[in-house]
Motif scaffolding. Structure first.
Motif, short mmCIF file in Angstrom:
data_model
loop_
_atom_site.label_atom_id
_atom_site.label_comp_id
_atom_site.label_asym_id
_atom_site.label_seq_id
_atom_site.Cartn_x
_atom_site.Cartn_y
_atom_site.Cartn_z
N CYS A 35 -6.31 -0.50 1.75
CA CYS A 35 -4.89 -0.18 1.51
C CYS A 35 -4.60 -0.06 0.02
O CYS A 35 -4.63 -1.05 -0.72
N PRO A 36 -4.26 1.15 -0.46
CA PRO A 36 -4.00 1.33 -1.90
C PRO A 36 -2.83 0.49 -2.42
O PRO A 36 -2.90 -0.05 -3.53
N THR A 37 -1.76 0.38 -1.66
CA THR A 37 -0.59 -0.36 -2.16
C THR A 37 -0.86 -1.86 -2.20
O THR A 37 -0.32 -2.56 -3.06
N TYR A 38 -1.68 -2.35 -1.30
CA TYR A 38 -2.06 -3.76 -1.33
C TYR A 38 -2.87 -4.05 -2.59
O TYR A 38 -2.64 -5.04 -3.29
N ILE A 39 -3.80 -3.16 -2.91
CA ILE A 39 -4.67 -3.33 -4.08
C ILE A 39 -3.86 -3.20 -5.37
O ILE A 39 -3.94 -4.05 -6.26
N GLU A 40 -3.06 -2.13 -5.45
CA GLU A 40 -2.33 -1.84 -6.68
C GLU A 40 -1.16 -2.80 -6.93
O GLU A 40 -0.69 -2.93 -8.05
N SER A 41 -0.68 -3.47 -5.89
CA SER A 41 0.43 -4.42 -6.05
C SER A 41 -0.05 -5.82 -6.38
O SER A 41 0.76 -6.76 -6.44
N GLY A 42 -1.35 -5.96 -6.61
CA GLY A 42 -1.89 -7.30 -6.90
C GLY A 42 -2.08 -8.12 -5.65
O GLY A 42 -1.92 -9.34 -5.65
N GLN A 43 -2.42 -7.42 -4.55
CA GLN A 43 -2.71 -8.05 -3.26
C GLN A 43 -1.51 -8.81 -2.67
O GLN A 43 -1.64 -9.93 -2.17
N GLN A 44 -0.35 -8.16 -2.72
CA GLN A 44 0.83 -8.73 -2.06
C GLN A 44 0.74 -8.45 -0.57
O GLN A 44 0.61 -7.30 -0.15
N GLU A 45 0.84 -9.49 0.22
CA GLU A 45 0.68 -9.38 1.67
C GLU A 45 1.70 -8.41 2.28
O GLU A 45 1.37 -7.66 3.20
N LEU A 74 8.33 -1.08 3.70
CA LEU A 74 7.96 0.06 4.55
C LEU A 74 7.94 1.36 3.75
O LEU A 74 7.06 2.21 3.93
N ASN A 75 8.91 1.52 2.85
CA ASN A 75 8.98 2.75 2.05
C ASN A 75 7.88 2.84 1.01
O ASN A 75 7.48 3.93 0.60
N LEU A 76 7.38 1.68 0.56
CA LEU A 76 6.31 1.69 -0.44
C LEU A 76 4.97 2.07 0.17
O LEU A 76 4.03 2.41 -0.53
N CYS A 77 4.89 2.05 1.51
CA CYS A 77 3.65 2.45 2.19
C CYS A 77 3.45 3.96 2.03
O CYS A 77 4.38 4.75 2.22
N LEU A 78 2.24 4.37 1.69
CA LEU A 78 1.90 5.78 1.55
C LEU A 78 1.83 6.49 2.89
O LEU A 78 1.96 7.71 2.96
N VAL A 91 -5.45 -0.33 16.05
CA VAL A 91 -3.99 -0.28 15.94
C VAL A 91 -3.57 1.06 15.36
O VAL A 91 -4.08 1.51 14.34
N LYS A 92 -2.61 1.70 16.04
CA LYS A 92 -2.07 2.99 15.57
C LYS A 92 -0.95 2.70 14.57
O LYS A 92 0.24 2.86 14.85
N TYR A 93 -1.33 2.29 13.40
CA TYR A 93 -0.37 1.86 12.39
C TYR A 93 0.59 2.98 12.00
O TYR A 93 1.79 2.75 11.80
N GLY A 94 0.08 4.21 11.86
CA GLY A 94 0.92 5.32 11.44
C GLY A 94 2.10 5.54 12.38
O GLY A 94 3.21 5.84 11.94
N ARG A 95 1.87 5.38 13.67
CA ARG A 95 2.94 5.56 14.65
C ARG A 95 3.97 4.43 14.54
O ARG A 95 5.17 4.68 14.65
N LEU A 96 3.51 3.21 14.32
CA LEU A 96 4.43 2.09 14.14
C LEU A 96 5.31 2.31 12.91
O LEU A 96 6.52 2.07 12.94
N LEU A 97 4.69 2.76 11.84
CA LEU A 97 5.42 2.99 10.59
C LEU A 97 6.50 4.05 10.79
O LEU A 97 7.64 3.88 10.35
N GLU A 98 6.14 5.16 11.44
CA GLU A 98 7.10 6.24 11.67
C GLU A 98 8.28 5.76 12.52
O GLU A 98 9.43 6.09 12.24
N ARG A 364 -9.84 7.32 -0.77
CA ARG A 364 -8.61 6.60 -1.09
C ARG A 364 -7.53 7.59 -1.48
O ARG A 364 -7.78 8.55 -2.20
N CYS A 365 -6.30 7.34 -1.04
CA CYS A 365 -5.18 8.24 -1.27
C CYS A 365 -5.00 8.53 -2.76
O CYS A 365 -5.21 7.66 -3.61
N CYS A 366 -4.59 9.77 -3.06
CA CYS A 366 -4.37 10.17 -4.46
C CYS A 366 -2.96 9.81 -4.94
O CYS A 366 -2.65 9.94 -6.12
N GLY A 367 -2.09 9.41 -3.99
CA GLY A 367 -0.73 9.03 -4.37
C GLY A 367 0.30 10.11 -4.12
O GLY A 367 1.48 9.94 -4.44
#
Length: 445
Positions: A35-45, A74-78, A91-98, A364-367
């Motif tokens: 997860c890019p946002t987990y890594i880039e946020s300093g591993q915030q759960e 939720l909005n910070l998720c890519l 787990v179909k995470y993308g569907r849950l997020l949408e 890994r996502c380019c952002g």
């Protein structure tokens, strides 16, 4: 957000969120390193897939309120779905997020400017190909009339935030919008398949030359190509941004458009579109009139790279380019949503004169993530800087992509990192057509 709205959102979570899917998450943590946002946020759960699912479940169960912190997480998720291939529970995470974003978006109080902007973009612009072409024509006028040069020289663009200034620099030269286009293209080698082409909205305007390249590649590989004229936007941006009902309407229009074409496959060249198109069966699963029709549609969705490899395009057509090192940036949705990762690499490695070098963390996502780079610029640029570090280490002269958003983001990254003179970003279809043309010239000389 007032308490009555929060209560309404909680009730909708209880009614609409898939409890079984939420409970499928075992909290094992396999998703965290991907997860890019987990890594880039300093591993915030709370900025991990596991953490976001926990937030969704807590809102559904009434343990926490759907406040601004939940919405921000939720909005910070890519929405890159890199967590899905590594999840042992599937787990179909993308569907849950949408679903979660859709509920919050439809039940939150918005200011008039935000309401107007969302309506203009999601209901006025993207669903209308004529308005998309008009917008592209205006952009072309800006680029060719001298306005762009004047805006840059006078410093007028400095009133924009830095990330929007960068996006303005990354925009490609918009082609002239054609008034009439063919709806059928005959194979230029013995016909082997009859396919339909999903032209998209952004691809059919700003990137129309890439669409033309894609059709030429299909013709060369032995495909008769049909382009249904009444097709529309795939609805991916709508689905990812909390406009699910509008996404359903677009899906129905596309299904009806392509049903009229008796084809073996529906080919697309944009990973973000492809993943959403292939998920129409889930999007319309509760609609009796479209349930089976959406299943038939989704089964036919194919990426251009897959069909070219299937038809052995790279073995039958001489492909060559001047000696150079290239690398590849995976489209998240193409790889994680459609499972396409090998075919683009097979095609690139078949080009004589090209040395393919795998970029570290190419998956890994380019952002970019649709319009994420506009809505969440700080995190987007943070992720892009990491990507460009790895791209620079590859020493590649070209970063090949399979999605327009990725291509724009990589162009921005190249400019941001100061590599404009030694590196370019190019769509796979354009790159392959270059190899066809150069290979033809080399073999005839």
């Amino acid at each position: 957000m007032n308490s009555s709205k929060q209560k309404e959102i909680q009730q909708k979570f209880q009614q609409q969120m898939d409890e079984k899917e939420l409970l499928n998450c075992m909290r094992c943590g396999f998703c965290l390193p991907s997860c890019p946002t987990y890594i880039e946020s300093g591993q915030q759960e709370t900025h991990s897939p596991r953490g976001r699912i926990a937030l969704m479940k807590a809102v559904r169960d009434g343990v926490i309120e759907p406040d601004e912190d939940v919405e921000h997480s939720l909005n910070l998720c890519l929405g890159c779905r890199a967590c899905e291939p590594v999840c042992p529970s599937g787990v179909k995470y993308g569907r849950l997020l949408e679903d979660a974003r859709d509920i919050i978006q439809q039940h939150k109080k918005q200011s008039f400017p935000v309401k107007w902007m969302r309506r203009a973009v999601f209901k006025g612009l993207f669903p209308s190909q004529s308005r998309m072409r008009q917008t592209a024509s205006l952009l072309r006028f800006y680029q060719t009339s001298g306005l762009q040069t004047a805006a840059r020289k006078t410093g007028m663009l400095k009133v924009l935030p830095s990330h929007l200034q960068l996006m303005e620099q990354a925009l490609p030269k918009v082609p002239r919008q054609k008034k009439s286009r063919l709806t059928e293209y005959k194979a230029t080698s013995p016909a082997r398949k009859r396919v339909a082409f999903f032209s998209g909205c952004l691809m059919d305007t700003v990137f129309s030359s890439t669409n033309e390249a894609t059709i030429q590649l299909l013709q060369l590989s032995g495909c008769d190509v049909v382009v249904p004229p009444i097709q529309t936007c795939c609805g991916a941006l709508h689905g990812h941004s909390g406009e699910k009902e509008q996404a359903k309407q677009l899906a129905k229009q596309n299904i009806e458009a392509f049903e009229e074409a008796d084809v073996d496959a529906i080919v697309m060249n944009a990973g973000g579109c492809g993943a959403f198109l292939s998920d129409y069966d889930h999007l319309l699963q509760d609609d009796p009139a479209f349930q089976k029709r959406s299943e038939a549609f989704s089964k036919k969705i194919t990426d251009i790279s897959d069909i070219l490899v299937e038809l052995e395009f790279h073995r039958r057509i001489p492909l060559a380019l001047p000696e150079q090192v290239i690398t590849y940036q995976d489209s998240c949705h193409l790889r994680n949503g459609m499972g396409v990762q090998g075919a683009p690499r097979v095609l690139m490695k078949a080009i004589h004169g090209v040395s393919f070098k795998e970029m570290k963390d190419a998956d890994r996502c380019c952002g970019s993530a649709g319009i994420y780079n506009i809505l969440q610029p700080k995190m987007s640029m943070q992720i892009l800087d990491h990507k460009m570090t790895e791209a620079s280490l590859s020493t590649a002269a070209a970063i090949v992509t399979s999605n327009p958003g990725c291509q724009l983001q990589m162009v921005a990254g190249i400019k941001r990192s100061g590599h404009s003179s030694s590196m370019r970003a190019v769509h796979l279809a354009d790159f392959l057509l270059e190899a066809v043309q150069y290979g033809k010239e080399a073999s005839s000389s």
